[in-house]
Scaffold this motif. Structure first.
Motif, mmCIF file in Angstrom:
data_model
loop_
_atom_site.group_PDB
_atom_site.id
_atom_site.type_symbol
_atom_site.label_atom_id
_atom_site.label_comp_id
_atom_site.label_asym_id
_atom_site.label_seq_id
_atom_site.Cartn_x
_atom_site.Cartn_y
_atom_site.Cartn_z
ATOM 1 N N PHE A 297 0.960 7.942 4.335
ATOM 2 C CA PHE A 297 -0.433 8.076 3.933
ATOM 3 C C PHE A 297 -1.041 9.401 4.389
ATOM 4 O O PHE A 297 -2.143 9.763 3.978
ATOM 5 C CB PHE A 297 -1.273 6.921 4.504
ATOM 6 C CG PHE A 297 -1.474 5.798 3.529
ATOM 7 C CD1 PHE A 297 -0.435 4.938 3.221
ATOM 8 C CD2 PHE A 297 -2.701 5.599 2.908
ATOM 9 C CE1 PHE A 297 -0.611 3.910 2.319
ATOM 10 C CE2 PHE A 297 -2.888 4.571 1.997
ATOM 11 C CZ PHE A 297 -1.850 3.729 1.704
ATOM 12 N N GLY B 209 -3.827 7.451 6.850
ATOM 13 C CA GLY B 209 -3.117 6.326 7.465
ATOM 14 C C GLY B 209 -3.611 5.950 8.848
ATOM 15 O O GLY B 209 -3.384 4.834 9.306
ATOM 16 N N ARG C 160 0.573 4.073 -2.878
ATOM 17 C CA ARG C 160 0.214 5.442 -2.477
ATOM 18 C C ARG C 160 1.315 6.441 -2.886
ATOM 19 O O ARG C 160 1.036 7.532 -3.379
ATOM 20 C CB ARG C 160 0.015 5.454 -0.952
ATOM 21 C CG ARG C 160 -0.288 6.790 -0.356
ATOM 22 C CD ARG C 160 -1.744 7.152 -0.505
ATOM 23 N NE ARG C 160 -2.089 8.271 0.385
ATOM 24 C CZ ARG C 160 -3.295 8.791 0.466
ATOM 25 N NH1 ARG C 160 -4.277 8.318 -0.280
ATOM 26 N NH2 ARG C 160 -3.536 9.786 1.281
ATOM 27 N N GLN D 96 0.829 -1.216 0.000
ATOM 28 C CA GLN D 96 0.000 0.000 0.000
ATOM 29 C C GLN D 96 0.862 1.264 0.000
ATOM 30 O O GLN D 96 0.517 2.262 -0.632
ATOM 31 C CB GLN D 96 -0.925 0.004 1.216
ATOM 32 C CG GLN D 96 -2.008 -1.061 1.119
ATOM 33 C CD GLN D 96 -2.897 -1.061 2.350
ATOM 34 O OE1 GLN D 96 -3.366 -0.018 2.790
ATOM 35 N NE2 GLN D 96 -3.126 -2.230 2.903
ATOM 36 N N MET D 97 1.988 1.193 0.715
ATOM 37 C CA MET D 97 2.900 2.351 0.735
ATOM 38 C C MET D 97 3.392 2.664 -0.674
ATOM 39 O O MET D 97 3.421 3.817 -1.105
ATOM 40 C CB MET D 97 4.140 2.042 1.597
ATOM 41 C CG MET D 97 3.981 2.228 3.063
ATOM 42 S SD MET D 97 5.431 1.597 3.959
ATOM 43 C CE MET D 97 6.530 2.996 3.941
ATOM 44 N N GLU E 295 1.033 7.457 -6.347
ATOM 45 C CA GLU E 295 -0.182 8.179 -6.744
ATOM 46 C C GLU E 295 -0.229 9.641 -6.304
ATOM 47 O O GLU E 295 -0.871 10.459 -6.916
ATOM 48 C CB GLU E 295 -1.412 7.476 -6.129
ATOM 49 C CG GLU E 295 -1.770 6.195 -6.826
ATOM 50 C CD GLU E 295 -2.781 5.388 -6.032
ATOM 51 O OE1 GLU E 295 -3.432 5.934 -5.120
ATOM 52 O OE2 GLU E 295 -2.902 4.182 -6.323
ATOM 53 N N ARG E 296 0.423 9.957 -5.185
ATOM 54 C CA ARG E 296 0.273 11.301 -4.604
ATOM 55 C C ARG E 296 1.387 12.224 -5.063
ATOM 56 O O ARG E 296 2.530 11.781 -5.242
ATOM 57 C CB ARG E 296 0.296 11.221 -3.069
ATOM 58 C CG ARG E 296 -0.751 10.321 -2.498
ATOM 59 C CD ARG E 296 -2.112 10.933 -2.470
ATOM 60 N NE ARG E 296 -2.327 11.762 -1.293
ATOM 61 C CZ ARG E 296 -3.526 12.196 -0.922
ATOM 62 N NH1 ARG E 296 -4.590 11.905 -1.644
ATOM 63 N NH2 ARG E 296 -3.651 12.943 0.153
ATOM 64 N N THR F 186 -8.047 2.146 6.112
ATOM 65 C CA THR F 186 -6.961 1.222 5.749
ATOM 66 C C THR F 186 -6.757 0.276 6.930
ATOM 67 O O THR F 186 -7.245 0.529 8.034
ATOM 68 C CB THR F 186 -5.623 1.949 5.491
ATOM 69 O OG1 THR F 186 -5.036 2.240 6.754
ATOM 70 C CG2 THR F 186 -5.790 3.216 4.694
#
Ligand SMILES: Cc1cc2nc3c(=O)[nH]c(=O)nc-3n(C[C@H](O)[C@H](O)[C@H](O)COP(=O)(O)OP(=O)(O)OC[C@H]3O[C@@H](n4cnc5c(N)ncnc54)[C@H](O)[C@@H]3O)c2cc1C
Length: 414
Positions: free
Chosen positions: A357, A361, A281, A277-278, A284-285, A366
């Motif tokens: 996150f 986060g 993410r 997930q890290m 994406e950001r 999540t």
């Protein structure tokens, strides 16, 4: 040392991976909604358990399954990669009857029970028909030194009478929990290690009261809700003694190996899930005109997480292999080592994931905060870090030489 899986156990691992991907992961959002928000058990859980049973994916975490006990016997080493898959979801292990505290409790009952106790208490657990809890820790004494435990167990004719308070009995607040395994003082005048016994106490015994459900860091264990209990003149038949009278600590050792190593294995699965997930993410950001993944700090966090996870996995494989092959002092030391290392690793990974996150986060959206709380409690439960570190320290041999005659130091150093 050989960590290769046989083709049969690799086949089972692949079956679990497939089952996880097709039957479980797609239902995770429903599980969160039903269990965490509506506080109900999802209807699909029993269905999945039946399917897993039919496929022989049942009781995979019990290396000493007897011929008449349902399930597929795997070694600790064979179970390790499976526990990792199941650890990705809080409810993963439950589908295969591989969750805590059932597995350590079953392992202990397998080892200590009389034939009658085996029929009455073990088989319903092996079949997934009931739940249990291990009640050792007490609010009134420092329970990391378990010899402090004060709950009284007194013999009165054909019965044991129990009085005391227990808390942090994982699974004890689950509606299906049908009994507690209570540790208490049966022989107050005996030596420090021979004063305690374990008693099987049905949950509906008069005098046994579930006082409240506990949370840890605001985290509720939805799979095995944690109970605080009072025991006031609780009476059970003498045949409810588990193991030998006065040998409670020795008997309870049996549950420590599986409890510690399985939680460590699940830590790996959680860390992998969080790391994935890290990475997603970070790609994406964007901040200040750059993708987050382009920042050095973030790349370092991701790379360090990979190193930490891979090191811990190898460490666990070694501990599992030792548990399977030789249960000596060295084995227990390495189980303590991994019990300290794995949650520290998970805590570090999840802490960075929460940071990466941002606000999300720490939300319920999540599973990162679940993994973080899991890491944090596991640094206290099943023996706090400091107690394990002290044991590990004690096994470190003192060299026969002094620094003055140390063969590795140049003479002119003195
Ligand atoms: C989520 C969760 C689930 C749990 N599930 C169960 C369960 O199912 N059944 C059960 O019986 N218990 C359970 N426990 C309880 C757990 O095993 C105890 O909390 C643990 O043994 C510590 O005991 P204590 O809380 O009384 O802390 P204390 O004994 O008061 O210890 C406090 C601190 O003192 C320090 N300390 C202790 N000994 C040493 C030492 N030798 N050297 C240096 N420092 C030391 C450590 O930092 C330790 O954390 C659970 C706990 C948690 C948080």
């Amino acid at each position: 040392m050989n960590f290769n899986l046989s083709s049969e156990s690799e086949e089972i691992r692949l079956q679990v991976e497939d089952f996880f991907a097709k039957e479980m992961l797609p239902r995770h959002r429903e599980w969160v909604q039903t269990v965490c928000h509506e506080h109900k058990e999802p209807t699909f859980l029993k269905e999945l358990q039946e399917k897993a049973k039919e496929l022989g994916l049942w009781n995979l975490a019990l290396p000493n399954l007897a011929k008449d006990e349902p399930g597929t016997r795997l070694t600790n080493l064979e179970f390790a990669p499976i526990a990792e898959i199941l650890g990705r979801l809080p409810w993963g292990s439950q589908v295969f009857n591989c969750h805590a505290p059932e597995v350590p409790n079953m392992a202990m009952i397998q080892a200590l029970a009389t034939p009658e106790q085996r029929e009455k208490w073990l088989f319903p657990m092996l079949n997934g028909e009931t739940r249990s809890a291990f009640a050792m820790t007490e609010p009134d004494v420092a329970s990391s030194d378990a010899t402090n435990i004060e709950t009284r167990i007194e013999r009165d004719g054909d019965e044991w009478v129990l009085n005391g308070r227990k808390w942090f009995a994982t699974g004890g607040a689950h509606p299906d929990c049908s009994f507690l395994i209570v540790m208490g003082v049966s022989d107050p005048d005996a030596g420090r290690m021979s004063r305690h016994s374990m008693i099987l106490v049905p949950i509906d015994t008069p005098g046994l009261t579930l006082e409240r459900e506990l949370r840890f860091l605001g985290w509720a264990d939805f799979v095995a809700p944690i109970g605080q209990f009072s025991l006031e003149n609780v009476r059970v038949p003498v045949e409810n003694l588990l193991g030998e009278r006065g040998q409670g600590f020795k008997g309870a050792q049996v549950r420590l190996g599986p409890a510690r190593i399985h939680h460590s294995m699940r830590c790996i699965g959680m860390a992998e899930m969080v790391l994935a997930q890290m990475v997603a993410r970070a790609h994406e950001r964007k901040t200040f005109g750059r993708s987050i993944v382009e920042y050095d700090t973030v790349q370092k966090w991701i790379a360090e997480a990979r190193i930490d996870i891979d090191m811990n996995r190898l460490f666990i494989q070694k501990a599992a292999w030792l548990l399977d092959t030789s249960q000596d002092r060295n084995t227990w030391r390495i189980v303590s080592e991994i019990k300290v290392a794995a949650p520290r690793m998970l805590q570090k990974v999840t802490d960075r994931a929460i940071q990466l996150f941002g606000a999300m986060g720490g939300t319920d959206d999540t599973l990162i905060h679940h993994a973080h709380s899991y890491a944090r409690w596991f640094r206290i439960g099943d023996g706090p870090d400091e107690v394990h570190l002290r044991q590990i320290f004690k096994t470190e041999p003192v060299p026969e030489w002094t620094i003055a005659d140390c063969p590795y130091i140049a003479p002119e150093g003195f």
